[in-house]
Write a protein that holds these residues in place. Structure first.
Motif, short mmCIF file in Angstrom:
data_model
loop_
_atom_site.label_atom_id
_atom_site.label_comp_id
_atom_site.label_asym_id
_atom_site.label_seq_id
_atom_site.Cartn_x
_atom_site.Cartn_y
_atom_site.Cartn_z
N PHE A 253 -21.90 23.35 27.76
CA PHE A 253 -22.95 23.56 26.76
C PHE A 253 -24.06 22.53 26.88
N GLY A 254 -25.24 22.96 26.41
CA GLY A 254 -26.40 22.08 26.35
C GLY A 254 -27.28 22.55 25.23
N LEU B 171 -25.95 21.80 20.03
CA LEU B 171 -24.53 21.43 20.18
C LEU B 171 -24.33 19.98 20.62
N LYS C 81 -29.50 27.87 28.68
CA LYS C 81 -28.79 29.15 28.70
C LYS C 81 -29.84 30.23 28.98
C1 UDX Z 1 -26.04 26.92 18.79
C2 UDX Z 1 -25.16 27.63 17.75
O1 UDX Z 1 -24.54 28.76 18.37
C3 UDX Z 1 -26.01 28.06 16.57
O2 UDX Z 1 -25.20 28.66 15.59
C4 UDX Z 1 -26.69 26.84 15.99
O3 UDX Z 1 -27.53 27.20 14.93
C5 UDX Z 1 -27.50 26.12 17.06
O4 UDX Z 1 -26.67 25.81 18.18
P1 UDX Z 1 -27.77 27.64 20.68
O5 UDX Z 1 -27.99 26.19 20.94
O6 UDX Z 1 -28.94 28.56 20.63
O7 UDX Z 1 -26.98 27.85 19.30
O8 UDX Z 1 -26.82 28.14 21.87
P2 UDX Z 1 -25.41 28.87 22.03
O9 UDX Z 1 -25.61 30.30 22.27
O10 UDX Z 1 -24.48 28.48 20.95
O11 UDX Z 1 -24.93 28.21 23.39
C6 UDX Z 1 -24.75 26.80 23.49
C7 UDX Z 1 -24.37 26.39 24.88
O12 UDX Z 1 -23.02 26.71 25.16
C8 UDX Z 1 -25.19 27.00 26.01
O13 UDX Z 1 -25.53 25.99 26.93
C9 UDX Z 1 -24.25 28.02 26.63
O14 UDX Z 1 -24.53 28.22 28.01
C10 UDX Z 1 -22.91 27.34 26.43
N1 UDX Z 1 -21.76 28.27 26.37
C11 UDX Z 1 -21.68 29.20 25.37
C12 UDX Z 1 -20.72 28.14 27.29
O15 UDX Z 1 -20.76 27.29 28.18
N2 UDX Z 1 -19.64 28.97 27.19
C13 UDX Z 1 -19.53 29.92 26.22
O16 UDX Z 1 -18.52 30.63 26.20
C14 UDX Z 1 -20.59 30.04 25.28
#
Ligand code: UDX
Length: 469
Positions: free
Chosen positions: A271-272, A276, A338
């Motif tokens: 994640f990034g 998060l 993402k």
């Molecule tokens: C997140 C929360 O989901 C949201 O509820 C909050 O308000 C803000 O932070 P967002 O930052 O837009 O939203 O991205 P999100 O879709 O949650 O993805 C976060 C990261 O996790 C991305 O880098 C994505 O690539 C990664 N991810 C997500 C994974 O590596 N694996 C997964 O299964 C899901």
């Protein structure tokens, strides 16, 4: 959205302070729901862009909704806080809370400034509502602060209404949220929030009414849970790498247990983004301040697992290149944190590109939407305008952000352009069979070098929804 706002007259007038991802989307959606809205920001450039119907960032569906909202005459933008104070009955504060420069705490400068600017100017009963993600206890502190500087004194009330929107799904998540959380200190504040969210409540959206601290905690707890789930499967990927097991099959098998579920269980580069990573760090920092650091010390490990995936990705690319990255041409496909976003804050993809560059690789970065932001963040990297240009003469292709353009690429077409058919799938986004059958060497985190190429993880992906609005 079918509910006519007329059923809920008189409608409160709404201001939205801060017009970034969260605020701009909230302002537009409030106007779409029928409220008169004034969006306010200190950044004249953003205000000029929004006023002329242009969204200053990439968010699918938002430009169309902005146009619709402006055309309705219910949405205006301004940099003037006097105008905001005079206009609004309910003021939403949506400014950023980035990570502090010198620690992992949240920087509350913008939040404090926005509330102070409003509070000193408001001279009639109004509700201030925080939407920004803040450390627990901030709302109580701000309540005291605004009441001490406002002509209204204790008449000026504060509520907290955390926002859960995801980039790439912002409009959908704002108009049709899973739930609403109202952190309030009085029945009057709850009533104001119920009026301003009436069109959403009428869709039977659950509303949790809580105290201020709980509403602050809901947001960081939710993000911590999601980050933990991602790091859990990525930790399993590390174990897979040491044992020859395949994390893709593992994730699929786990996801079929209803109690676990498949969402946010997709292994890969991790994640990034603007939420998060900084939210889990700020939460851990705040918990330590509160003397309960031990309760969330695991978040430090969640962060570490996540960061190790980036380093491991570079290891795999180095292995594919034969053991040394110096002078190796790498096509870095993706820079955004993402797909369906141009946000490069704490983006794993861009971090990998940077690490490759530091090891002497010749890196060509291509992202369908994030090149400009990535260039601002890391001007030293070489950015190109198409996938074809990126992979031209590449020794290794690295898929780092799973844009549909990359997922749907044809292995033969790509193969005709590259120097060597070697691909690192950093997001488990490709059908390995499609590539290996065309002579590609395929590697992915948490999968054996000669993985049985059964595609199992695609249904774990958070697909872009069709906007039902
Ligand atoms: C997140 C929360 O989901 C949201 O509820 C909050 O308000 C803000 O932070 P967002 O930052 O837009 O939203 O991205 P999100 O879709 O949650 O993805 C976060 C990261 O996790 C991305 O880098 C994505 O690539 C990664 N991810 C997500 C994974 O590596 N694996 C997964 O299964 C899901």
């Amino acid at each position: 959205m079918s509910t006519p706002l007329q059923n809920h007259e008189p409608a409160p007038k709404v201001t939205v302070i801060g017009t970034g991802y969260l605020g701009a989307t909230h302002a537009v959606c409030m106007a779409i729901m029928g409220f008169d809205v004034l969006g306010v920001d200190v950044d004249q450039r953003k205000i000029d862009l929004l006023s002329s119907g242009r969204v200053p960032f990439f968010e699918p569906g938002l430009p169309e909704k902005l146009e619709e909202a402006l055309a309705s005459g219910r949405l205006r933008f301004s940099t003037d806080f006097d105008e905001a104070a005079a206009f609004g009955d309910v003021h939403f504060v949506c400014v950023g809370t980035p990570q502090a420069a010198d620690s992992s705490a949240a920087d509350l400068t913008y939040v404090d400034a926005a509330f102070t600017a409003l509070a000193t100017r408001i001279d009639r009963k109004a509700l201030l509502v925080g939407k920004s993600t803040v450390p627990i206890g901030t709302a109580a502190r701000i309540t005291a602060m605004v009441q001490s500087v406002s002509p209204l004194g204790e008449e000026l009330e504060l509520a907290w209404n955390p926002e859960f929107l995801r980039e790439g799904f912002a409009v959908q998540d704002t108009l049709f949220p899973d739930r609403l959380v109202f952190g309030v200190s009085s029945p009057w504040a709850e009533q104001q929030l119920r009026r301003v969210f009436a069109p959403i409540l009428d869709l039977d959206t659950p509303a949790i009414v809580a105290d201020l601290a709980t509403s602050e905690l809901v947001k960081v707890a939710a993000n911590s849970f999601l980050a933990t789930k991602i790091s859990f499967i990525n930790a399993m990927a590390e174990v897979c790498e040491a044992t020859g097991a395949d994390v893709n099959h593992l994730a699929k098998a786990l996801s079929l247990d209803d109690r676990i579920g498949g969402r946010f269980l997709k292994p890969g580069l991790g994640f990034g983004g603007g939420c998060l990573p900084k939210d889990i760090r700020a939460f851990k920092y705040r918990a330590e301040e509160l003397g309960v650091g031990q309760a969330v010390s695991f978040l430090g490990e969640v962060d570490s697992i996540n960061n190790r995936r980036r380093v491991r990705t570079v290891d795999l690319i180095r292995e594919l290149a034969g053991g040394d990255l110096a002078g190796v041409r790498v096509a870095a496909l993706g820079a955004a944190f993402k797909p369906n976003s141009d946000d490069v804050r704490d983006a794993p993809a861009l971090d990998v590109a940077r690490l490759l560059y530091l090891e002497g690789a010749i890196v060509s970065v291509y992202d369908p939407e994030a090149n400009a932001n990535a260039h601002r963040a890391y001007p030293d990297l070489n950015y190109v305008e198409s996938m074809a240009e990126a992979v031209e003469q590449a020794d290794v292709v690295a898929l780092l952000t799973e844009w549909a353009e990359f997922r749907n690429a044809d292995p033969d077409t790509l193969g005709a352009l590259v120097n060597h058919r070697r691909i690192l799938d950093g997001r488990h986004a490709l059908n390995a069979n499609d590539y290996t059958s065309k002579g590609w060497q395929y590697r992915a985190l948490g999968r054996p070098a000669q993985a049985a190429t059964v595609e199992l993880a695609s249904d774990l992906r958070d697909e872009t929804p069709t906007l039902a609005v």
